[in-house]
Design a protein around this motif. Structure first.
Motif, short mmCIF file in Angstrom:
data_model
loop_
_atom_site.label_atom_id
_atom_site.label_comp_id
_atom_site.label_asym_id
_atom_site.label_seq_id
_atom_site.Cartn_x
_atom_site.Cartn_y
_atom_site.Cartn_z
N ARG A 1 42.96 40.64 39.26
CA ARG A 1 43.51 41.86 39.86
C ARG A 1 42.54 42.54 40.82
N GLY A 2 41.30 42.08 40.85
CA GLY A 2 40.32 42.70 41.71
C GLY A 2 39.67 43.95 41.14
N GLU A 3 39.82 44.18 39.83
CA GLU A 3 39.15 45.32 39.20
C GLU A 3 37.64 45.15 39.18
N SER A 4 37.19 43.90 39.19
CA SER A 4 35.77 43.61 39.15
C SER A 4 35.51 42.36 39.98
N ASP A 5 34.25 42.18 40.36
CA ASP A 5 33.85 41.01 41.14
C ASP A 5 33.17 39.95 40.28
N LEU A 6 32.66 40.38 39.14
CA LEU A 6 31.93 39.51 38.22
C LEU A 6 32.15 40.07 36.82
N ALA A 7 32.16 39.21 35.81
CA ALA A 7 32.36 39.68 34.45
C ALA A 7 31.40 38.99 33.49
N VAL A 8 30.82 39.79 32.61
CA VAL A 8 29.99 39.29 31.52
C VAL A 8 30.79 39.48 30.24
#
Length: 561
Positions: free
Chosen positions: A178-185
């Protein structure tokens, strides 16, 4: 865009796994975990109190100063929070990302965590203080990592009981899409710190009295508790390929639902599990018959195993050619059931299997559970290490053979991962082999020797890092020294204590790491440059050899000229 040379386009919804870290019984790295799985090792042992557990050693050890915490603050903080800090850092560095460079970015943190033994112990002992509110609050398991790294993306702890961490991965993937974030941990963590939580599960009848998880076996009588954590770093596949990241596997899609009924609150529901499987494969755009392996929830309970098997058979088994069964297995037979972290342990196992092209054995299986008609369901428990199954075994592939054959399209390895919470929250993710990287220009060795840099916060930390690098090189014959040197210099956090080793080959590197590294402590401020004043020890032709062998040096010299 039009595919070239028969290649498939990268899907807009594909999510790449670009970094991994783990702390599991008998395995402190993904490589050690893979070796444990391949060798069919079991980390479960009887504890001093007589119970069985896959226990994590030294979880009380923590470098508080490294994470900017005082000893008092660290002592008041749940060890699960502390473990997530360590795993998050390690996973980012495994991805070639310097953690400090993420400050202010839209990087998300999701953590699956379902237990709070430490909080119960602290409250029971009356040991609360100024740091306790944050140190014992489950939400901080994610928020503390976001704070430490200065991350601005979503940050949340996820609790859906045993499916928490796989649900966390699903939420992270959806946020990236959805584009809420660019990277996720994304992490999952579970530590058994109180006898009371074990007693609770024992009274529920969930634990195996003989200390083994007999997944899909006639002896199935419950599971064994496990400790530890796993962390992965996710980013959109298109971006990962553009950035030149190493992609370990791809998350094609997934689904989450709830039983929404059934015999009781904690009894699994076959129709709901079938529904989550069908939705996951529809969203992933993958035919169920294309999957070669499923990492089971597989707790080895009398109620859970038959329901899970029946749902898998109805959706995936029947989609395959009769007599070519779907391989299934469970990491719980190796490292126990990590409860809130179990799903991401299964994800790590499946991702490594897809990447390496091998299926490791599922342990403690001898005789099929009489309530699981494996032949009828077209399922088979994977009991030995073997190469990934051949591509021509499934019914769905036979139907699409023309498409995948003459066109020369590579058929990627695919796997599924299931995780189910005792309250009925079901999750399933579909994984796929990473696309083949585009051929890179041959690397140019600029010097007869390479400088390999090692840094640490302390002298002891520096020695530990040198030892870890030595072990990795010694047990990684596939590593290229040029890649190792670049990673150490450009993709690692630089600390004050530093060492450099000059080596021309692997043997020289290992020798010098142990005996003759040049080391020292850097100053606190400013940047360093080299100045050539034009007088002194220069000579005619100085730098000519470097000009011919190093494209980087040549480019900078032209820039200066």
């Amino acid at each position: 865009m039009t595919p070239k040379n028969g290649e498939k386009l990268v899907g807009d919804n594909d999510i790449a796994v670009v970094g991994m870290a783990c702390r599991l019984p008998g395995a402190d790295t993904p490589e050690e975990f893979w070796n444990l799985l391949r060798n069919g090792e079991n980390s479960v042992s009887r504890q001093e109190d007589g119970t069985w557990r896959a226990a994590l050693e030294n979880h009380a050890e923590f470098d508080a100063e490294f994470f900017g915490m005082s000893p008092a603050q660290a002592a008041a903080t749940d060890p699960q929070q502390r473990l997530v800090l360590e795993l998050g850092w390690e996973a980012l560095e495994h991805a070639g990302i310097v953690p400090a460079r993420l400050s202010g970015t839209r990087t998300a943190v999701y953590v699956g965590v379902a237990s709070d033994d430490y909080a119960a112990l602290a409250h029971g002992a009356g040991a609360t203080g100024g740091y306790s509110a944050a140190g014992l609050h489950r939400a901080m398991t994610a928020n503390r990592l976001s704070y430490h790294l200065g991350l601005r993306g979503p940050s949340m702890a996820v609790d859906t009981a045993q499916s928490s961490s796989l649900v966390a991965v699903h939420l992270a993937c959806e946020g990236l899409r959805r584009g809420e974030s660019d990277l996720a941990v994304v992490a999952g963590v579970n530590l058994v710190l109180s006898d009371h939580s074990t007693t609770t599960m024992e009274l529920m009848g969930a634990l195996s009295p003989d200390g083994r998880c007999h997944t899909f076996d006639a002896r199935a009588n419950g599971y064994v508790r496990g400790e530890g954590g796993v962390c992965v770093v996710l980013k959109p596949l298109r971006r990962a390929l553009a950035d030149g990241d190493r992609v370990h596997c791809v998350v094609k899609g997934g689904a989450v639902n709830n039983d929404g009924g059934g015999p009781s609150l904690t009894t699994p529901h076959q129709d709901a599990q079938e529904a989550v499987l069908r939705e996951a494969y529809a969203r992933a755009g993958v035919r169920p018959g294309d999957v070669r392996y499923v990492e089971l929830h597989g707790t080895g309970t009398r109620a859970g195993d038959p329901v899970e098997a029946a749902a898998l058979g109805a959706v995936l088994g029947t989609a395959r050619t009769p007599g070519a069964p779907l391989a299934v297995g469970s990491a719980k037979t190796n490292v126990g059931h990590l409860e809130g972290a179990a799903g991401i342990v299964g994800l790590l196992k499946a991702a490594l299997a897809v990447r390496e092209g091998e299926l490791p054995p599922s342990l403690n299986y001898a005789t099929p559970n009489p309530d699981i008609p494996l032949d009828e369901l077209n399922l088979a428990v994977q009991t030995e290490l073997r190469p990934w199954p051949a591509e021509e075994t499934g019914k769905a592939e036979a139907e699409g053979k023309a498409e995948a054959g003459a066109g020369g399209i590579r058929v990627p390895r695919r796997a599924g991962v299931s995780s189910f919470g005792m309250g009925g929250t079901n999750a399933h993710l579909v994984l796929e082999q990473a696309p083949a990287p585009h051929p890179a220009e041959p690397a140019t060795r600029a010097l007869p020797v390479l400088p390999l840099v090692v840094t640490g916060r302390t002298a002891e930390g520096l020695r530990d890092q040198a030892a870890r690098l030595s072990a990795r090189v010694e047990h990684g014959p596939e590593l290229d020294l040029l890649d190792v040197a670049w990673t150490q210099a450009a993709a690692r956090t630089v600390f004050g204590h530093r060492a450099v080793v000059l080596a021309g080959d692997r043997e020289e590197l290992l020798t010098r790491l142990e005996r003759s590294a040049v080391h020292g402590v850097a100053g606190e401020t400013g940047h360093r440059v080299l100045v050539f004043p034009g007088q002194g020890t220069q000579w005619v032709g100085m730098g000519a050899g470097l000009l011919e062998t190093s494209p980087v040096f040549a480019a900078r010299l032209r820039e200066c000229a």
